[in-house]
Design an enzyme around this catalytic site. Structure first.
Site, PDB file in Angstrom:
ATOM      1  N   GLY A 158       0.824  -1.200   0.000  1.00 49.28           N
ATOM      2  CA  GLY A 158       0.000   0.000   0.000  1.00 49.28           C
ATOM      3  C   GLY A 158       0.858   1.249   0.000  1.00 49.28           C
ATOM      4  O   GLY A 158       2.062   1.207  -0.268  1.00 49.28           O
ATOM      5  N   HIS A 191       1.970   3.164   2.427  1.00 51.22           N
ATOM      6  CA  HIS A 191       3.089   3.168   3.368  1.00 51.22           C
ATOM      7  C   HIS A 191       4.249   2.350   2.827  1.00 51.22           C
ATOM      8  O   HIS A 191       5.416   2.685   3.046  1.00 51.22           O
ATOM      9  CB  HIS A 191       2.638   2.614   4.719  1.00 51.22           C
ATOM     10  CG  HIS A 191       3.574   2.891   5.841  1.00 51.22           C
ATOM     11  ND1 HIS A 191       4.356   1.913   6.433  1.00 51.22           N
ATOM     12  CD2 HIS A 191       3.860   4.043   6.511  1.00 51.22           C
ATOM     13  CE1 HIS A 191       5.075   2.448   7.403  1.00 51.22           C
ATOM     14  NE2 HIS A 191       4.799   3.741   7.472  1.00 51.22           N
ATOM     15  N   CYS A 192       3.939   1.286   2.105  1.00 53.38           N
ATOM     16  CA  CYS A 192       4.973   0.373   1.596  1.00 53.38           C
ATOM     17  C   CYS A 192       5.853   0.999   0.515  1.00 53.38           C
ATOM     18  O   CYS A 192       6.977   0.533   0.294  1.00 53.38           O
ATOM     19  CB  CYS A 192       4.331  -0.887   1.016  1.00 53.38           C
ATOM     20  SG  CYS A 192       3.207  -1.731   2.140  1.00 53.38           S
ATOM     21  N   ILE A 193       5.362   2.030  -0.164  1.00 55.47           N
ATOM     22  CA  ILE A 193       6.126   2.595  -1.282  1.00 55.47           C
ATOM     23  C   ILE A 193       6.799   3.914  -0.909  1.00 55.47           C
ATOM     24  O   ILE A 193       7.409   4.567  -1.760  1.00 55.47           O
ATOM     25  CB  ILE A 193       5.253   2.772  -2.530  1.00 55.47           C
ATOM     26  CG1 ILE A 193       4.163   3.825  -2.331  1.00 55.47           C
ATOM     27  CG2 ILE A 193       4.639   1.433  -2.932  1.00 55.47           C
ATOM     28  CD1 ILE A 193       3.384   4.151  -3.601  1.00 55.47           C
TER      29      ILE A 193
END
Length: 344
Positions: A326, A328-330
């Protein structure tokens, strides 16, 4: 010497940022075909362009692909070329640290493709942490532990959240115990307390999953207060997962704000793990995952109450989740450094 011994700590995400780091999608198994790659690039760019209205953004692009990145990105975003395998900066990048004296450092974890997963390529991404710290001018501390930024969440005051199925994954850290992991996190993040949740969301253990990252199930919004994913449907496999995780958090003494999962649980007959927990805090903004779901606005209103001094920005994250993560992950925050006696 370790970062903690030298006075460094990982600040909370809500503390001021100097910039946000991201990585531009490149051709790899995560993005299958030209259409999927284009859609991913549009999704990543939407996040970057939103954040850039609040703080500087630096985008790493694979060698020879800076012009491709520029096509999608707003003009104010800086693009740097660096060989890349994939595009999940939270996991491949460093974890930045500060000492309160103007020093900037970073923990450079070992990265092995989320536990040497069969589809993953990581030879190039394993070098990204060192490259980013070099670009940022930070002191690098290299950890011996396999870890990803999405596997930890801190309150900036000595507590870290994590899950048993990530750092204790035998494909990540074979033979490591909780004591081993906690020692490394104390040394590298400056934390004193490690709070373990049993596992992540069910879909996160399938193709392109991380095997249980914390940042999709629970996150600090301030010290002592945690937002937690809640699946209200008793028939859904995550209902029991969420019940158990929330019970652990409350037993540990946290105030838990339950955030209902989106109503959509399948796309084209395949399960999805859509979650509003996987948000990003930029300077003055909450960048919140949207799913064209009836609960999007409900989540936005809730985060607006939790962060009354920030603007909530809903950004469509469906294509990002299709790749296994999502917003936050990128993203990966680089904190602003401060000196004693200087306003932050």
């Amino acid at each position: 010497m370790t970062p903690a011994a030298d006075g460094f700590r990982m600040p909370a995400e809500w503390e001021p940022h100097a910039r946000t780091w991201m990585a531009f999608p490149t051709d790899n198994p995560t993005f299958d075909g030209e259409d999927a790659l284009h859609e991913a690039r549009q999704a990543w760019a939407a996040v970057a362009n939103t954040i850039a209205r609040y703080e500087p953004v630096v985008m790493l692009a694979n060698t020879g692909e800076s012009a491709d990145a520029r096509y999608y990105l707003d003009v104010g975003i800086k693009v740097l070329e660096r060989p890349l395998d994939d595009a999940w900066m939270r996991d491949i990048g460093p974890t930045f640290l500060v000492d309160g004296k103007g020093g900037l450092a970073a923990a450079d974890w070992v990265f092995n493709g989320w536990g040497a997963q069969s589809w993953a390529r990581w030879e190039l991404d394993a070098q990204v942490g060192a490259a980013v710290t070099d670009f940022a001018g930070a002191v690098t501390y290299r950890s011996r532990m396999v870890n990803e930024g999405g596997g930890i969440h801190v309150d900036g005051e000595g507590t870290v959240l994590l899950t048993e199925t990530v750092q204790l994954d035998p494909e990540r850290n074979p033979g490591w115990t909780k004591a081993d992991v906690e020692r490394e996190l104390r040394d590298f993040l400056g934390v004193r307390r490690c709070v373990w949740l049993p596992r992540g969301l069910t879909k996160d253990y399938g193709m392109y999953g991380t095997r249980g990252h914390i940042d999709i199930v629970a996150a600090f919004v301030r010290p002592g207060v945690v937002v937690a994913h809640q699946q209200p449907d008793p028939a859904h496999p995550d209902h029991e997962v969420c019940r158990e995780n929330i019970a652990v958090l409350r037993k540990e003494g946290f105030e838990v704000v339950e955030v209902l999962a989106p109503t959509v649980t399948e796309v084209d007959g395949a399960p999805v793990d859509y979650s509003y927990i996987n948000h990003y805090l930029a300077n003055g903004a909450v960048v919140l995952c949207a799913f064209d779901d009836p609960r999007d606005q409900e989540a936005a209103d809730l985060f607006g109450k939790l962060f009354p001094n920030r603007t909530v920005e809903l950004v469509d994250a469906r294509e990002i989740f299709a790749g296994g993560g999502g917003i936050h992950c990128i993203t990966q925050q680089q904190p602003e450094v401060s000196r004693p006696g200087h306003a932050r």
